[in-house]
Motif scaffolding. Structure first.
Motif, PDB file in Angstrom:
ATOM      1  N   TRP A 260     212.766  76.936  49.661  1.00 16.23           N
ATOM      2  CA  TRP A 260     214.045  77.541  50.027  1.00 16.23           C
ATOM      3  C   TRP A 260     213.831  78.882  50.735  1.00 16.23           C
ATOM      4  CZ3 TRP A 260     218.377  74.800  49.855  1.00 16.23           C
ATOM      5  CH2 TRP A 260     218.444  73.699  48.982  1.00 16.23           C
ATOM      6  N   SER A 261     212.749  79.569  50.392  1.00 15.59           N
ATOM      7  CA  SER A 261     212.470  80.870  51.002  1.00 15.59           C
ATOM      8  C   SER A 261     212.161  80.767  52.495  1.00 15.59           C
ATOM      9  CB  SER A 261     211.287  81.546  50.291  1.00 15.59           C
ATOM     10  OG  SER A 261     210.131  80.736  50.356  1.00 15.59           O
ATOM     11  N   GLN A 262     211.840  79.553  52.963  1.00 14.61           N
ATOM     12  CA  GLN A 262     211.548  79.350  54.384  1.00 14.61           C
ATOM     13  C   GLN A 262     212.821  79.144  55.208  1.00 14.61           C
ATOM     14  OE1 GLN A 262     208.667  76.113  53.155  1.00 14.61           O
ATOM     15  NE2 GLN A 262     207.554  76.897  54.931  1.00 14.61           N
ATOM     16  N   ILE A 263     213.945  79.083  54.518  1.00 15.67           N
ATOM     17  CA  ILE A 263     215.226  78.828  55.184  1.00 15.67           C
ATOM     18  C   ILE A 263     216.053  80.103  55.170  1.00 15.67           C
ATOM     19  CG2 ILE A 263     217.348  77.461  55.112  1.00 15.67           C
ATOM     20  CD1 ILE A 263     215.687  75.297  53.624  1.00 15.67           C
ATOM     21  N   TYR A 264     216.185  80.725  56.324  1.00 15.08           N
ATOM     22  CA  TYR A 264     216.995  81.937  56.440  1.00 15.08           C
ATOM     23  C   TYR A 264     217.403  82.144  57.898  1.00 15.08           C
ATOM     24  CZ  TYR A 264     212.430  83.955  57.709  1.00 15.08           C
ATOM     25  OH  TYR A 264     211.209  84.185  58.281  1.00 15.08           O
ATOM     26  N   ASP A 265     218.468  82.918  58.079  1.00  9.82           N
ATOM     27  CA  ASP A 265     219.022  83.186  59.418  1.00  9.82           C
ATOM     28  C   ASP A 265     219.336  81.894  60.166  1.00  9.82           C
ATOM     29  OD1 ASP A 265     218.716  85.880  58.940  1.00  9.82           O
ATOM     30  OD2 ASP A 265     216.770  86.021  59.940  1.00  9.82           O
ATOM     31  N   GLY A 266     219.746  80.864  59.412  1.00  8.29           N
ATOM     32  CA  GLY A 266     220.120  79.603  60.042  1.00  8.29           C
ATOM     33  C   GLY A 266     218.965  78.833  60.627  1.00  8.29           C
ATOM     34  N   SER A 273     200.886  72.141  58.428  1.00  9.15           N
ATOM     35  CA  SER A 273     199.657  71.971  57.658  1.00  9.15           C
ATOM     36  C   SER A 273     198.523  71.390  58.497  1.00  9.15           C
ATOM     37  CB  SER A 273     199.915  71.062  56.444  1.00  9.15           C
ATOM     38  OG  SER A 273     200.420  69.804  56.861  1.00  9.15           O
ATOM     39  N   LYS A 274     198.855  70.629  59.536  1.00  7.09           N
ATOM     40  CA  LYS A 274     197.816  69.974  60.330  1.00  7.09           C
ATOM     41  C   LYS A 274     197.016  70.957  61.176  1.00  7.09           C
ATOM     42  CE  LYS A 274     196.922  66.193  63.542  1.00  7.09           C
ATOM     43  NZ  LYS A 274     197.476  65.045  64.290  1.00  7.09           N
ATOM     44  N   ASN A 275     197.709  71.933  61.795  1.00  7.66           N
ATOM     45  CA  ASN A 275     197.003  72.840  62.706  1.00  7.66           C
ATOM     46  C   ASN A 275     197.303  74.316  62.460  1.00  7.66           C
ATOM     47  OD1 ASN A 275     199.626  73.051  63.685  1.00  7.66           O
ATOM     48  ND2 ASN A 275     199.249  71.696  65.424  1.00  7.66           N
ATOM     49  N   SER A 276     198.010  74.615  61.355  1.00  7.36           N
ATOM     50  CA  SER A 276     198.311  76.004  60.951  1.00  7.36           C
ATOM     51  C   SER A 276     199.216  76.746  61.931  1.00  7.36           C
ATOM     52  CB  SER A 276     197.012  76.803  60.751  1.00  7.36           C
ATOM     53  OG  SER A 276     196.246  76.259  59.712  1.00  7.36           O
ATOM     54  N   LYS A 277     199.879  76.035  62.837  1.00 11.12           N
ATOM     55  CA  LYS A 277     200.760  76.698  63.791  1.00 11.12           C
ATOM     56  C   LYS A 277     202.107  77.010  63.153  1.00 11.12           C
ATOM     57  CE  LYS A 277     198.800  74.874  68.067  1.00 11.12           C
ATOM     58  NZ  LYS A 277     199.062  74.128  69.313  1.00 11.12           N
ATOM     59  N   LEU A 278     202.672  78.159  63.544  1.00  8.70           N
ATOM     60  CA  LEU A 278     203.977  78.562  63.031  1.00  8.70           C
ATOM     61  C   LEU A 278     205.080  77.921  63.863  1.00  8.70           C
ATOM     62  CD1 LEU A 278     203.255  82.349  62.436  1.00  8.70           C
ATOM     63  CD2 LEU A 278     203.584  80.611  60.684  1.00  8.70           C
ATOM     64  N   LEU A 279     206.157  77.533  63.189  1.00  7.00           N
ATOM     65  CA  LEU A 279     207.269  76.882  63.878  1.00  7.00           C
ATOM     66  C   LEU A 279     208.583  77.385  63.291  1.00  7.00           C
ATOM     67  CD1 LEU A 279     207.655  74.733  66.083  1.00  7.00           C
ATOM     68  CD2 LEU A 279     207.833  73.025  64.295  1.00  7.00           C
ATOM     69  N   SER A 280     209.539  77.648  64.150  1.00  5.32           N
ATOM     70  CA  SER A 280     210.868  78.083  63.718  1.00  5.32           C
ATOM     71  C   SER A 280     211.896  77.199  64.410  1.00  5.32           C
ATOM     72  CB  SER A 280     211.090  79.555  64.093  1.00  5.32           C
ATOM     73  OG  SER A 280     212.416  79.947  63.776  1.00  5.32           O
ATOM     74  N   LEU A 281     212.685  76.472  63.609  1.00  5.94           N
ATOM     75  CA  LEU A 281     213.666  75.533  64.161  1.00  5.94           C
ATOM     76  C   LEU A 281     215.057  75.820  63.617  1.00  5.94           C
ATOM     77  CD1 LEU A 281     211.648  72.197  63.805  1.00  5.94           C
ATOM     78  CD2 LEU A 281     212.028  73.487  65.911  1.00  5.94           C
ATOM     79  N   MET A 282     216.061  75.699  64.488  1.00  6.36           N
ATOM     80  CA  MET A 282     217.439  75.820  64.068  1.00  6.36           C
ATOM     81  C   MET A 282     217.762  74.721  63.050  1.00  6.36           C
ATOM     82  SD  MET A 282     220.791  74.886  66.330  1.00  6.36           S
ATOM     83  CE  MET A 282     220.377  73.155  66.125  1.00  6.36           C
ATOM     84  N   ILE A 283     218.573  75.042  62.055  1.00  5.21           N
ATOM     85  CA  ILE A 283     218.948  74.047  61.059  1.00  5.21           C
ATOM     86  C   ILE A 283     220.183  73.286  61.543  1.00  5.21           C
ATOM     87  CG2 ILE A 283     219.712  73.673  58.691  1.00  5.21           C
ATOM     88  CD1 ILE A 283     218.169  76.148  57.893  1.00  5.21           C
ATOM     89  N   PRO A 284     220.028  72.004  61.889  1.00  7.21           N
ATOM     90  CA  PRO A 284     221.174  71.213  62.346  1.00  7.21           C
ATOM     91  C   PRO A 284     222.205  71.037  61.223  1.00  7.21           C
ATOM     92  CG  PRO A 284     219.076  70.158  62.897  1.00  7.21           C
ATOM     93  CD  PRO A 284     218.776  71.239  61.909  1.00  7.21           C
ATOM     94  N   GLU A 285     223.434  70.762  61.599  1.00  9.36           N
ATOM     95  CA  GLU A 285     224.502  70.566  60.612  1.00  9.36           C
ATOM     96  C   GLU A 285     224.159  69.423  59.657  1.00  9.36           C
ATOM     97  OE1 GLU A 285     227.229  72.354  59.972  1.00  9.36           O
ATOM     98  OE2 GLU A 285     226.488  73.788  61.461  1.00  9.36           O
ATOM     99  N   LYS A 286     223.522  68.379  60.178  1.00 12.38           N
ATOM    100  CA  LYS A 286     223.179  67.227  59.334  1.00 12.38           C
ATOM    101  C   LYS A 286     222.174  67.612  58.253  1.00 12.38           C
ATOM    102  CE  LYS A 286     224.161  63.642  62.781  1.00 12.38           C
ATOM    103  NZ  LYS A 286     223.617  62.507  63.569  1.00 12.38           N
TER     104      LYS A 286
END
Length: 404
Positions: A260-266, A273-286
């Motif tokens: 849950w701590s990874q979910i903030y600012d929408g 885990s596969k390549n240690s790259k950081l990713l930030s994605l908008m949370i869709p309504e669904k």
């Protein structure tokens, strides 16, 4: 004339933006470096205490490896000094890490597996261990030199894997890739001569067969979304699958470790885990609807969104691996039942969520944007992946020929 050995993080990132750990050997202000074969983010390095920070998921294992390799190097320096061996930093490096003629294929295989364990890459460790067992069985033991691995050996071994072991062409080629990897490491470490390298032009070629990647269509996705009267287990399995699909085919290992701590600012912020790259994605309504389904089970911000990892021993990489594997198998069983209820004839697995996103994206999204979503290092990887789902031009060409 001072001589020293020190662990450092070299400021030369690889293609993935990760920095290599290395031992720096210095003699009379001249230095040379011995890389340890492990790469981390710059932010995960403690430049003051010269160790990997706790922020890195494999900090303890990597720090133990660093201590071991640094001790080995310093013992080598003491030996040279004890025997009055005066040499340059580069000569010292060659002397300490000089190849041993007795090193065998399985010596390098063991080192490879130890490295995977140190980085907690248990899935890869399990797979490569299984492939090495085929080589061990074929050789009736673990006494295999690199000199024995010639083109004739590889051709006969390929026949053995496909015949006696009933492995597919793809799996057989994956075993060959592992052999090639270890052979290249042996050449790099000067344990064997590159003259005996059995792969490449005019030699044994590793060629993977074409595979068909099948994803669900928009209609099939909607059929799954509209399913009703599901049991709690079925609803949960569908939620996890849709969560993966809505986030561009997020891998099951990352889905189950979502907190849950990874979910903030929408947005959802996570490290793949596969390549240690950081990713930030908008949370869709669904996705918000799915999150609402689990909010009542939230114990704290650091709690997992989905329940599978709540009882995992997070200090035990093998326990995490087992729980992921059991969960994935359970989900796949229920997903096939859900497919029948939705009238879908295709086989559905957790990984099909990734293919389904690619199928629906097809050629409607620019490859560079898809590259960002998939976090592929090379755009060619994205283009080759999407080629599995793009049929528009081919269909139009076919129509132009036969529509007369």
């Amino acid at each position: 004339m001072s001589t020293s050995a020190k662990i450092i993080l070299r400021k030369k990132p690889n293609s993935k933006g990760l920095y290599p750990l290395a031992i720096r050997i210095t003699k009379n202000r001249r230095s040379t470096y011995k890389q340890l074969g492990h790469y981390i983010e710059l932010e995960d390095w403690d430049s003051k205490d010269l160790k990997v920070k706790k922020s890195h998921p494999n900090a303890d294992s990597l720090n133990n490896l660093i201590a071991s390799k640094l001790s080995e190097t310093r013992k080598g320096l003491i030996f040279l000094q004890t025997n009055n061996r005066d040499a340059s930093a580069q000569q010292i490096k060659r002397e300490i890490y000089k190849p041993k003629s007795s090193l065998t294929f399985f010596d390098f295989a063991n080192e490879h597996l130890e490295g995977l364990q140190a980085e907690n890459k248990i899935n890869r460790y399990s797979t490569d261990s299984a492939w090495l067992s085929y080589i061990e069985k074929y050789c009736s033991g673990r006494h295999l030199t690199f000199q024995e691995i010639d083109e004739c050996f590889l051709k006969k071994f390929k026949i053995y894997l496909k015949g006696s072991c009933s492995l597919s062409e793809t799996t057989t080629m994956n075993v060959m890739v592992l052999i090639r990897l270890l052979f290249n490491r042996a050449i790099r470490d000067k344990a064997v001569s590159k003259e005996i390298y059995p792969f490449g032009n005019g030699k044994f070629k590793i060629k993977f067969p074409e595979t068909v990647k099948i994803g669900l269509s928009e209609i099939e996705i909607k059929a799954l979304e509209n399913l009703t009267n599901l049991s709690e287990t079925e609803r949960h399995s569908l939620n996890v699958w849709l969560f993966s699909f809505y986030f561009a085919g997020m891998r099951i290992s990352d889905v189950l470790l979502t907190r849950w701590s990874q979910i903030y600012d929408g947005r959802l912020h996570y490290r793949m885990s596969k390549n240690s790259k950081l990713l930030s994605l908008m949370i869709p309504e669904k996705v918000k609807t799915i999150l609402a389904y689990y909010i009542s089970t939230k114990d704290s911000d650091n709690d997992f969104v989905f329940p599978e990892m709540k009882k995992a021993d997070l200090s035990d990489a093998m326990d995490i691996y087992r729980k992921k594997k059991v969960a994935n198998k359970k989900f796949n069983t229920h997903l096939n039942k859900l497919a029948k209820k939705a009238g879908i004839k295709k086989k559905i697995t957790m990984h099909i969520a990734r293919h389904s996103f690619g199928n629906i994206a097809a050629d409607s999204i620019h490859p560079q944007m898809l590259q960002k979503l998939y976090r592929h290092t090379d755009l060619k990887t994205t283009i080759n992946y999407q080629a599995n789902f793009i049929y528009k031009d081919v269909d139009e060409a076919l129509k132009n020929v036969i529509n007369f």
